[in-house]
Design a protein around this motif. Sequence first.
Motif, PDB file in Angstrom:
ATOM      1  N   HIS A  39      -3.357  -8.491   1.573  1.00 45.89           N
ATOM      2  CA  HIS A  39      -2.606  -7.526   0.659  1.00 45.89           C
ATOM      3  C   HIS A  39      -1.196  -8.018   0.130  1.00 45.89           C
ATOM      4  O   HIS A  39      -0.724  -7.903  -0.940  1.00 45.89           O
TER       5      HIS A  39
ATOM      6  N   CYS B 258     -10.636  -0.006   3.899  1.00 43.20           N
ATOM      7  CA  CYS B 258      -9.214  -0.316   3.303  1.00 43.20           C
ATOM      8  C   CYS B 258      -8.672   1.152   2.952  1.00 43.20           C
ATOM      9  O   CYS B 258      -9.227   2.002   2.553  1.00 43.20           O
ATOM     10  N   LEU B 259      -7.317   1.409   3.538  1.00 40.95           N
ATOM     11  CA  LEU B 259      -6.928   2.767   3.066  1.00 40.95           C
ATOM     12  C   LEU B 259      -6.507   3.048   1.694  1.00 40.95           C
ATOM     13  O   LEU B 259      -6.421   4.031   1.233  1.00 40.95           O
TER      14      LEU B 259
ATOM     15  N   GLN C 295       0.828  -1.249  -0.002  1.00 42.99           N
ATOM     16  CA  GLN C 295       0.071  -0.084   0.038  1.00 42.99           C
ATOM     17  C   GLN C 295       0.764   1.266  -0.073  1.00 42.99           C
ATOM     18  O   GLN C 295       0.247   2.298  -0.338  1.00 42.99           O
TER      19      GLN C 295
ATOM     20  N   HIS D 216      -7.205  -9.379   6.384  1.00 45.47           N
ATOM     21  CA  HIS D 216      -7.236  -8.411   5.433  1.00 45.47           C
ATOM     22  C   HIS D 216      -5.780  -7.974   4.975  1.00 45.47           C
ATOM     23  O   HIS D 216      -5.507  -7.836   3.841  1.00 45.47           O
TER      24      HIS D 216
HETATM   25 ZN    ZN Z   1      -6.354  -2.894   2.772  1.00 43.43          ZN
END
Ligand code: ZN
Length: 169
Positions: A138, A92-93, A50, A134
Amino acid sequence: MILKIVKYPEPVLSQPGEPVTEFDAKLKKLVDDMFETMYASQGIGLAAPQVAVSKRVTIVDLSQGKDPAQKLVLVNPEVIFREGKQYEEEGCLSFPEIREKVQRASKVRVRAQDLKGKWFEMDGEELLSRAFQHEIDHLDGMLFIFRMSSLKRDLVLRKIRKMQREGTW
Ligand code: ZN
């Protein structure tokens, strides 16, 4: 240092992260920067892809910086046991403003390495279990929209396209 959080559909989010082999100062710096970035965005979990780093590193802190005991670093993590089901809202960011219900195991056990490379196991229930699943997803290039029903996923993707057109994504 606050890092830029990449948003869907940035390709790095869909790539499996590389296993970490060097437990050095560079890894520590990445993790410190990830915590700073996550706290600045009021998140409870963040994975290295991310912040555009394709490595198997993730952090979780359900207390959002209020309780040092809840600050967790998982390097090369794996879910080794899962039990039960839960169906709750998830965000989710990398998908700002999107929240949808996603089915997850209610309890998991994860096996991971710490910043020094030492292996440990940890159990998580409810929200912690959800965060582990979660974030580890990723690291496999799996995004939460692909855990939703196709109907919900289509609605979310339509909403994103609309925001992209309006320049708000
Ligand atoms: Zn996420």
